[in-house]
Design a protein around this motif. Structure first.
Motif, mmCIF file in Angstrom:
data_model
loop_
_atom_site.group_PDB
_atom_site.id
_atom_site.type_symbol
_atom_site.label_atom_id
_atom_site.label_comp_id
_atom_site.label_asym_id
_atom_site.label_seq_id
_atom_site.Cartn_x
_atom_site.Cartn_y
_atom_site.Cartn_z
ATOM 1 N N LEU A 32 71.824 50.346 -58.887
ATOM 2 C CA LEU A 32 71.107 50.604 -60.142
ATOM 3 C C LEU A 32 71.691 49.761 -61.270
ATOM 4 O O LEU A 32 70.941 49.138 -62.046
ATOM 5 N N LEU A 33 73.013 49.707 -61.368
ATOM 6 C CA LEU A 33 73.642 48.914 -62.423
ATOM 7 C C LEU A 33 73.320 47.431 -62.240
ATOM 8 O O LEU A 33 73.080 46.715 -63.222
ATOM 9 N N THR A 34 73.274 46.977 -61.010
ATOM 10 C CA THR A 34 72.933 45.571 -60.745
ATOM 11 C C THR A 34 71.533 45.251 -61.229
ATOM 12 O O THR A 34 71.302 44.231 -61.899
ATOM 13 N N VAL A 35 70.574 46.116 -60.910
ATOM 14 C CA VAL A 35 69.183 45.880 -61.300
ATOM 15 C C VAL A 35 69.053 45.846 -62.823
ATOM 16 O O VAL A 35 68.367 44.980 -63.391
ATOM 17 N N GLY A 135 82.715 36.773 -55.408
ATOM 18 C CA GLY A 135 82.134 37.100 -54.113
ATOM 19 C C GLY A 135 80.676 36.706 -54.098
ATOM 20 O O GLY A 135 80.195 36.039 -55.024
ATOM 21 N N PRO A 136 79.922 37.097 -53.058
ATOM 22 C CA PRO A 136 78.497 36.757 -52.999
ATOM 23 C C PRO A 136 77.739 37.338 -54.185
ATOM 24 O O PRO A 136 77.975 38.482 -54.593
ATOM 25 N N PRO A 142 70.363 45.963 -52.786
ATOM 26 C CA PRO A 142 69.952 46.193 -51.396
ATOM 27 C C PRO A 142 69.151 45.045 -50.784
ATOM 28 O O PRO A 142 69.432 44.615 -49.671
ATOM 29 N N ASP A 143 68.148 44.557 -51.501
ATOM 30 C CA ASP A 143 67.356 43.433 -51.000
ATOM 31 C C ASP A 143 67.692 42.219 -51.857
ATOM 32 O O ASP A 143 66.968 41.859 -52.781
ATOM 33 N N ARG A 144 68.793 41.559 -51.522
ATOM 34 C CA ARG A 144 69.346 40.528 -52.380
ATOM 35 C C ARG A 144 68.977 39.117 -51.952
ATOM 36 O O ARG A 144 69.243 38.163 -52.679
ATOM 37 N N THR A 145 68.325 38.959 -50.813
ATOM 38 C CA THR A 145 68.218 37.645 -50.191
ATOM 39 C C THR A 145 67.630 36.588 -51.109
ATOM 40 O O THR A 145 68.243 35.551 -51.373
#
Length: 230
Positions: A32-35, A135-136, A142-145
């Motif tokens: 959530l924080l990433t989004v 890092g990456p 979750p769906d980071r591709t």
């Protein structure tokens, strides 16, 4: 709680001004924080948050689950960190509070300095930009591709420009190990391969440069059916 900066170039973290980390436990909370951090200062509709945090398996009561997650995030970051507005939520942060957007600003400044012939300034700016990676990219999304691939490409661009700047500063011997590793990882990247050939030449190893060029030429013919560009 005082001002907080956010890291999403790697595992998602919230960092206070004094450098201490704010505990943000749980995969969903970090997602959530990433989004939200991908859109600082902008309201993200609740439906978008549910879709990006839970993907194809949303909870039965998605709005309630999202509200509960927002409540946990506010308790961790401070009540003013997440604002409610227009059927969604926004992270009350400026772009420069997010490492990804600082990276974007610094790489843009570095590329312009390199284009202007200021190799020393370019190298310093790009060093600062690349130091932001831990890092990456978007590791907790979750769906980071697709989104992560775009930022991985930006990181490679920054590394390529930094290496070119260092080469312009006469640091051929210093850049060769990193260049060689990158060329091994990206054998079809002609700009990288060209930088390695220049570095070998500038390091006083012209025979190795010629042999490396022949290897690159044959590899491109075998894989792509085309010779290298000029």
């Amino acid at each position: 709680m005082g001002p907080v900066r956010y890291r999403i170039l790697g595992t998602t973290q919230a960092i206070r001004d004094d450098g201490t980390a704010v505990p943000v436990g749980g995969a969903r909370l970090r997602a959530l924080l990433t989004v939200l951090a991908l859109r600082p200062g902008r309201t993200v509709p609740a439906a978008v948050l549910v879709d990006e945090v839970w993907g194809a398996e949303p909870p039965a009561d998605a709005p309630g689950a999202l509200q509960a997650l927002i409540g946990r995030l506010r308790r961790a970051l401070g009540s003013g960190a997440i604002a409610s507005a227009d059927g969604g939520y926004r992270l009350t942060a400026a772009p420069d509070d997010i490492d990804l957007f600082r990276f974007e600003r610094l790489t843009g400044d570095g590329a312009r300095a390199h284009a202007d012939g200021n190799a020393a300034k370019a190298a310093d700016l790009l060093d600062d930009a690349l130091a932001l990676w831990h890092g990456p990219a978007l590791a907790d999304l979750p769906d980071r591709t697709a989104e992560a691939a775009r930022w991985d490409a930006r990181q490679l661009d920054a590394r390529r420009t930094r290496l070119a700047a260092r080469l312009a500063l006469g640091l051929a011997d210093t850049v060769l190990p990193e260049l060689t590793a990158l060329c091994d990882a990206h054998p079809l990247d002609e700009p990288l391969q060209a930088l390695r050939l220049r570095a070998l030449r500038d390091a006083g190893r012209p025979a190795e440069a010629l042999a490396a060029y022949d290897h690159v030429r044959r590899d491109l013919v075998d894989r792509l059916g085309a010779d290298p560009g000029p």
